[in-house]
Design an enzyme around this catalytic site. Structure first.
Site, PDB file in Angstrom:
ATOM      1  N   CYS A  84       0.839  -1.202   0.000  1.00  0.00           N
ATOM      2  CA  CYS A  84       0.000   0.000   0.000  1.00  0.00           C
ATOM      3  C   CYS A  84       0.882   1.264   0.000  1.00  0.00           C
ATOM      4  CB  CYS A  84      -0.973  -0.039   1.165  1.00  0.00           C
ATOM      5  SG  CYS A  84      -2.319   1.168   1.025  1.00  0.00           S
ATOM      6  N   HIS A 194      -3.508  -5.541   1.261  1.00  0.00           N
ATOM      7  CA  HIS A 194      -2.745  -5.725   2.493  1.00  0.00           C
ATOM      8  C   HIS A 194      -2.646  -7.201   2.878  1.00  0.00           C
ATOM      9  CE1 HIS A 194      -2.296  -1.542   4.096  1.00  0.00           C
ATOM     10  NE2 HIS A 194      -3.258  -1.317   3.216  1.00  0.00           N
ATOM     11  N   GLU A 196      -0.738  -8.553   4.993  1.00  0.00           N
ATOM     12  CA  GLU A 196      -0.505  -8.688   6.435  1.00  0.00           C
ATOM     13  C   GLU A 196      -1.808  -8.715   7.229  1.00  0.00           C
ATOM     14  OE1 GLU A 196      -0.687  -4.180   6.038  1.00  0.00           O
ATOM     15  OE2 GLU A 196      -0.387  -5.953   4.790  1.00  0.00           O
TER      16      GLU A 196
END
Length: 225
Positions: A84, A194, A196
């Protein structure tokens, strides 16, 4: 494997990235004003709003002292993952092609999307299947990938387009539905979704994002074997 996750003023996803990386190896935080990468095997430039996203998203962070070391690390073949805002920083630093522009809606988007793995012959997607769909959240205002047509043709021909938003899942108007690209050498990768935030089903997303981190570990272990 040892991951280093950079913390800039304004980062908001560095802890999540740290925890995701720690699922597949060791992980440490790297301070934006330091030049010591602490002997890491891979650097993660995380999501957030580095330096408040003043001027332009990622435009100030590219001048942070740590980014000089990241650029040298990448030149020497080190693995670099930008997520991002990290993708924006890497484009601003010319470590990745193209640019990230404001979403075509001119609004912040936050939703779960599906991305298609276009290229599995990469350090970052080796644990995936070609054409596999990964369910990963996005959250950004400036995520529309742009490059001129001739540059897009070159990126596609050279296999640098790694992830593409699945049909109907493009949240920002990215050209050719591009969600993630790598550099020509293949050791630097940026994506707007994302991963994560998609490593533990208990968090309400999926575990698909973990494959990005697993791929990096497997690629490094394979190179060392």
């Amino acid at each position: 494997m040892k991951f280093g996750v950079i913390r800039f003023p304004g980062s908001c996803d560095e802890v999540d990235a740290l925890q995701a990386a720690a699922r597949v190896g060791e992980a440490v935080l790297l301070w934006h004003a330091d030049r010591d990468l602490q002997g890491v095997d891979a650097v993660i430039v995380p999501g957030g709003f580095s330096y408040g996203d003043y001027l332009r998203a990622g435009a100030i962070a590219r001048f942070a002292p740590v980014m000089d070391e990241v650029a040298e690390f990448a030149r020497e073949g080190g693995l670099v993952l930008g997520i991002c805002n990290g993708f924006q920083v890497l484009c601003e630093a010319h470590l990745l092609p193209g640019a990230l522009l404001p979403n075509d809606s001119l609004k912040f988007v936050f939703r779960q999307v599906e991305v298609e793995v276009v290229n599995t012959d990469t350090t970052f997607t080796g644990a995936c299947q070609e054409g596999e769909r990964l369910s990963i959240p996005v959250k950004h205002t400036t995520g529309r990938f742009y490059a001129p047509d001739d540059e897009l043709d070159r990126l596609e021909a050279s296999g640098q387009v790694v992830l593409r938003y699945a049909l109907g899942h493009n949240p920002n108007g990215s050209r050719r539905d591009i969600a993630g690209v790598r550099n020509e050498r293949g050791n630097v990768f940026g994506l707007m979704p994302h991963p994560e935030h998609a490593t533990d089903a208990l968090a309400g997303s999926s575990t698909d994002g973990l494959k990005i981190f697993q791929s990096m570990r497997e690629a490094l272990e394979g190179a060392r074997a």
